[in-house]
Design an enzyme around this catalytic site. Structure first.
Site, PDB file in Angstrom:
ATOM      1  N   GLN A  78      -4.559  -1.823   9.726  1.00 36.32           N
ATOM      2  CA  GLN A  78      -4.445  -3.137   9.098  1.00 36.32           C
ATOM      3  C   GLN A  78      -4.956  -4.229  10.045  1.00 36.32           C
ATOM      4  OE1 GLN A  78      -3.560  -3.556   5.939  1.00 36.32           O
ATOM      5  NE2 GLN A  78      -3.658  -5.777   5.961  1.00 36.32           N
TER       6      GLN A  78
ATOM      7  N   ASP B 124     -10.890   2.397   3.953  1.00 33.55           N
ATOM      8  CA  ASP B 124     -11.138   0.957   3.816  1.00 33.55           C
ATOM      9  C   ASP B 124     -12.639   0.679   3.677  1.00 33.55           C
ATOM     10  OD1 ASP B 124      -9.054  -0.896   3.708  1.00 33.55           O
ATOM     11  OD2 ASP B 124      -8.603  -0.700   5.844  1.00 33.55           O
TER      12      ASP B 124
ATOM     13  N   LYS C 204       0.840  -1.209   0.000  1.00 34.76           N
ATOM     14  CA  LYS C 204       0.000   0.000   0.000  1.00 34.76           C
ATOM     15  C   LYS C 204       0.875   1.259   0.000  1.00 34.76           C
ATOM     16  CE  LYS C 204      -3.659  -2.595   2.266  1.00 34.76           C
ATOM     17  NZ  LYS C 204      -4.486  -2.904   3.424  1.00 34.76           N
TER      18      LYS C 204
HETATM   19  N1  GUN Z   1      -6.637  -7.236   6.299  1.00 32.45           N
HETATM   20  C1  GUN Z   1      -6.921  -7.970   5.207  1.00 32.45           C
HETATM   21  N2  GUN Z   1      -7.456  -7.205   4.234  1.00 32.45           N
HETATM   22  C2  GUN Z   1      -7.495  -5.945   4.727  1.00 32.45           C
HETATM   23  C3  GUN Z   1      -7.936  -4.708   4.167  1.00 32.45           C
HETATM   24  O1  GUN Z   1      -8.421  -4.603   3.031  1.00 32.45           O
HETATM   25  N3  GUN Z   1      -7.816  -3.623   5.003  1.00 32.45           N
HETATM   26  C4  GUN Z   1      -7.305  -3.714   6.265  1.00 32.45           C
HETATM   27  N4  GUN Z   1      -7.249  -2.603   6.992  1.00 32.45           N
HETATM   28  N5  GUN Z   1      -6.900  -4.856   6.792  1.00 32.45           N
HETATM   29  C5  GUN Z   1      -6.986  -5.964   6.017  1.00 32.45           C
END
Ligand code: GUN
Length: 293
Positions: A97, A120, A53
């Protein structure tokens, strides 16, 4: 032979579009979009995802701000740090995350994110607005899949979509989005999950099959019909002594055999994964432009 839904190629194209828009914003004297990432603990997979990211932010000219905390951080401390991000005008959006350590209540954390900064699309307000077809940040993976459908002109109206996996992050929002009158949407959706009896009897009826279970190779050729469109969200690490690393990444679908029956299929890797990341960038750009304020 199926047509590959090239998530990597599409995401590169979208990143180029975002980069151009950011350059135009900066030329107008506006600030660069800034995405913050919060990572608690040392989960290697989470580290990899967050690094992807951060790298994507750099590619399109965003600023990225990373906050790393140790596994034993208190919930209260994390909430305080989030309050600071909520107030910080330099930060347009941020993500926490997942997964989080067991002593931290995930739902409490998600609900503390300022909804405008919830890129998100996990906050319950965004989830509710999504369910009512109101403007909001859509969750990254489902939104990335919709974008793939749009770019490949895949029609979902009236189609039977079978969703395998009912998580809050992928399966549940994906089914809601495709069932509603979104673009794409208006599909007939079957949402299956771990307690579904005779999964194959459902998957065989799918015009569009979307799989997000984290079970490597769950979907075999005899579980799909000819001409099915397959979207594989799985990212599973399996041992492979023929590789230097000792492992390889596979999806939830037995690609080699299912591809022979499918009309379209996403590869793993380079399918849904890059679309999830670019979707986060699109949400961050919207947050910077205050699209939903
Ligand atoms: N853990 C697995 N996929 C994601 C996601 O798309 N966003 C976040 N914040 N955590 C994750």
């Amino acid at each position: 032979m199926a047509t590959l839904l090239d998530g990597k190629g599409v995401s590169d194209q979208i990143k180029a579009e975002i980069k151009e828009e950011v350059a135009a914003m900066v030329a107008r004297g506006e600030k660069r979009p800034n995405l913050a990432t919060i990572l608690v603990g040392e989960n290697p997979a989470s580290h990899t995802y967050v690094n992807h990211k951060i790298k994507a932010c750099k590619e399109v000219g965003f600023i990225s701000t990373h906050l790393q905390f140790s596994e034993d951080i208190s919930e209260e401390y994390l909430l305080k740090k989030m309050d600071a991000l909520n107030e910080d005008e330099e930060i347009d959006g941020y993500i926490v995350q997942l997964p989080l350590p067991d002593h931290i209540h995930k739902e409490k954390i998600i609900d503390r994110i300022k909804p405008m900064k919830d890129v998100d699309g996990f906050h319950h307000l965004n989830f509710g607005r999504m369910s009512s077809n109101l403007p909001c940040h859509l969750p990254a993976t489902p939104n990335g899949i919709l974008e793939l459908f749009r770019r490949y002109k895949i029609e979902t109206k009236g189609k039977h979509v079978v969703m395998v996996g009912a998580s809050n992050i992928v399966g549940l929002p994906m089914s809601i989005l495709l069932a509603k009158g979104h673009n794409p949407g208006d599909a007939t959706v079957t949402l299956t999950h771990i307690h579904t009896v005779d999964l194959a009897s459902h998957t065989r009826q799918a015009d569009i099959l979307i799989v997000a279970t984290g079970v490597a190779g769950l979907i075999k050729a005899d579980m799909v019909k000819e001409g099915v469109i397959v979207v594989d969200v799985g990212i599973n690490k399996v041992e492979d002594p023929t590789r230097k690393s000792g492992f390889r990444i596979v999806g939830d679908v037995e690609f080699e055999e299912v591809e022979k029956k499918a009309s379209y299929i996403t590869p793993v890797p380079k399918g849904v994964g890059p679309m999830t990341i670019v979707s986060l960038l699109m949400n961050t750009l919207d947050a910077a432009k205050k699209t939903y304020s």
